[in-house]
Design a protein around this motif. Structure first.
Motif, PDB file in Angstrom:
ATOM      1  N   ALA A  42       0.831  -1.207   0.000  1.00  0.00           N
ATOM      2  CA  ALA A  42       0.000   0.000   0.000  1.00  0.00           C
ATOM      3  C   ALA A  42       0.866   1.258   0.000  1.00  0.00           C
ATOM      4  CB  ALA A  42      -0.951  -0.006   1.195  1.00  0.00           C
ATOM      5  N   LEU A  45       2.531   1.664  -3.463  1.00  0.00           N
ATOM      6  CA  LEU A  45       1.585   2.028  -4.520  1.00  0.00           C
ATOM      7  C   LEU A  45       1.109   3.466  -4.399  1.00  0.00           C
ATOM      8  CD1 LEU A  45      -0.529  -1.234  -4.573  1.00  0.00           C
ATOM      9  CD2 LEU A  45       0.881  -0.365  -6.455  1.00  0.00           C
ATOM     10  N   GLY A  46       0.980   3.960  -3.179  1.00  0.00           N
ATOM     11  CA  GLY A  46       0.442   5.298  -2.979  1.00  0.00           C
ATOM     12  C   GLY A  46      -1.071   5.271  -3.017  1.00  0.00           C
ATOM     13  N   GLU A  47      -1.667   6.359  -3.394  1.00  0.00           N
ATOM     14  CA  GLU A  47      -3.131   6.502  -3.377  1.00  0.00           C
ATOM     15  C   GLU A  47      -3.793   5.574  -4.396  1.00  0.00           C
ATOM     16  OE1 GLU A  47      -6.567   9.823  -4.293  1.00  0.00           O
ATOM     17  OE2 GLU A  47      -4.493  10.474  -4.073  1.00  0.00           O
ATOM     18  N   LEU A  48      -4.584   4.609  -3.891  1.00  0.00           N
ATOM     19  CA  LEU A  48      -5.302   3.695  -4.783  1.00  0.00           C
ATOM     20  C   LEU A  48      -6.541   4.382  -5.331  1.00  0.00           C
ATOM     21  CD1 LEU A  48      -5.054   0.268  -2.938  1.00  0.00           C
ATOM     22  CD2 LEU A  48      -3.622   1.162  -4.759  1.00  0.00           C
ATOM     23  N   GLU A  70      -4.996  -0.371  -8.829  1.00  0.00           N
ATOM     24  CA  GLU A  70      -4.467   0.749  -9.602  1.00  0.00           C
ATOM     25  C   GLU A  70      -4.320   1.962  -8.698  1.00  0.00           C
ATOM     26  OE1 GLU A  70      -5.915   3.569 -13.306  1.00  0.00           O
ATOM     27  OE2 GLU A  70      -6.625   1.494 -13.232  1.00  0.00           O
ATOM     28  N   SER A  71      -3.151   2.572  -8.768  1.00  0.00           N
ATOM     29  CA  SER A  71      -2.907   3.782  -7.997  1.00  0.00           C
ATOM     30  C   SER A  71      -2.626   4.935  -8.952  1.00  0.00           C
ATOM     31  CB  SER A  71      -1.711   3.583  -7.062  1.00  0.00           C
ATOM     32  OG  SER A  71      -0.495   3.584  -7.787  1.00  0.00           O
ATOM     33  N   THR A  72      -2.395   6.106  -8.390  1.00  0.00           N
ATOM     34  CA  THR A  72      -2.050   7.260  -9.216  1.00  0.00           C
ATOM     35  C   THR A  72      -0.662   7.067  -9.829  1.00  0.00           C
ATOM     36  OG1 THR A  72      -1.232   8.392  -7.245  1.00  0.00           O
ATOM     37  CG2 THR A  72      -3.495   8.878  -7.939  1.00  0.00           C
ATOM     38  N   LYS A  73       0.130   6.119  -9.289  1.00  0.00           N
ATOM     39  CA  LYS A  73       1.486   5.869  -9.773  1.00  0.00           C
ATOM     40  C   LYS A  73       1.576   4.717 -10.772  1.00  0.00           C
ATOM     41  CE  LYS A  73       3.759   6.925  -5.346  1.00  0.00           C
ATOM     42  NZ  LYS A  73       4.633   6.320  -4.328  1.00  0.00           N
ATOM     43  N   SER A  98      -9.314   4.039  -1.267  1.00  0.00           N
ATOM     44  CA  SER A  98      -8.400   4.612  -0.272  1.00  0.00           C
ATOM     45  C   SER A  98      -8.465   3.842   1.054  1.00  0.00           C
ATOM     46  CB  SER A  98      -8.689   6.093  -0.050  1.00  0.00           C
ATOM     47  OG  SER A  98      -9.917   6.275   0.618  1.00  0.00           O
ATOM     48  N   THR A 101      -5.431   1.645   1.436  1.00  0.00           N
ATOM     49  CA  THR A 101      -4.221   2.343   1.857  1.00  0.00           C
ATOM     50  C   THR A 101      -4.311   2.740   3.333  1.00  0.00           C
ATOM     51  OG1 THR A 101      -4.026   3.215  -0.386  1.00  0.00           O
ATOM     52  CG2 THR A 101      -2.682   4.262   1.301  1.00  0.00           C
TER      53      THR A 101
END
Length: 133
Positions: A42, A45-48, A70-73, A98, A101
Motif C-alpha cells: 500500500a 503504490l500510494g493513493e489507490l 491501480e494507484s495514481t502511480k 483509499s 491504503t
C-alpha cells in the motif's frame, strides 16, 4: 502484536498479499478467509484509485494473477495466496479504494475465498525480513 506494522496473526506472500491463515498452518481452512494487500504494498503504490477484483464464484489459483490494484502511480497485479472459490468482495473498498491504503489489515481487505489448496505462505517475521519492514 504487529512486527513493524506487519500483523503476526496472518500469513503473507512474496507478492505482498496477506491472508487470514495462522502462520504455520498446513491444513486448508474449512471456511472462507480474507485476502488483502500489505502495508508495504500500500505504501509503495500510494493513493489507490481503482480495484479490479475477481468475481464472486470465480476460481482462483495460488500465484496466478486474479486482479489488479491501480494507484495514481502504477497498476499492480494481485496474486492470490491460495487456490479456491471467491465467496465475497469488499464492496466498501471497491467504492472507496483509499480504505486499502488507510487500513490494509482491517477495513481495506479485498475479497474472501474458500480455499482448496494453500500456496507458498510466509510468516510475518519472514515477510518483514524480506521487505525490510
Amino acid at each position: 502484536m504487529p512486527l513493524n506494522n506487519i500483523p503476526a496473526d496472518r500469513s503473507y506472500t512474496d507478492e505482498h498479499e496477506w491472508i487470514m491463515i495462522s502462520p504455520g498452518q498446513t491444513s486448508v481452512p474449512t471456511s472462507p478467509v480474507r485476502v488483502g494487500i500489505t502495508s508495504v504494498a500500500a505504501a509503495a503504490l500510494g493513493e489507490l484509485v481503482f480495484l479490479d477484483l475477481p468475481e464472486v464464484g470465480s476460481e482462483i489459483e495460488a500465484g496466478r494473477t486474479c486482479g489488479e490494484v491501480e494507484s495514481t502511480k502504477t497498476v499492480s497485479d494481485l496474486y492470490p495466496p491460495v487456490s479456491g472459490e471467491v465467496t465475497s468482495l469488499n464492496q466498501a473498498a471497491i467504492d472507496d479504494p483509499s480504505l486499502v491504503t488507510q487500513d490494509p489489515y482491517g477495513s481495506g481487505w479485498l475479497f474472501e475465498v474458500q480455499p482448496t489448496q494453500l500456496g507458498t505462505l510466509l510468516t510475518a517475521q519472514e515477510y518483514a525480513e524480506k521487505n525490510g519492514a
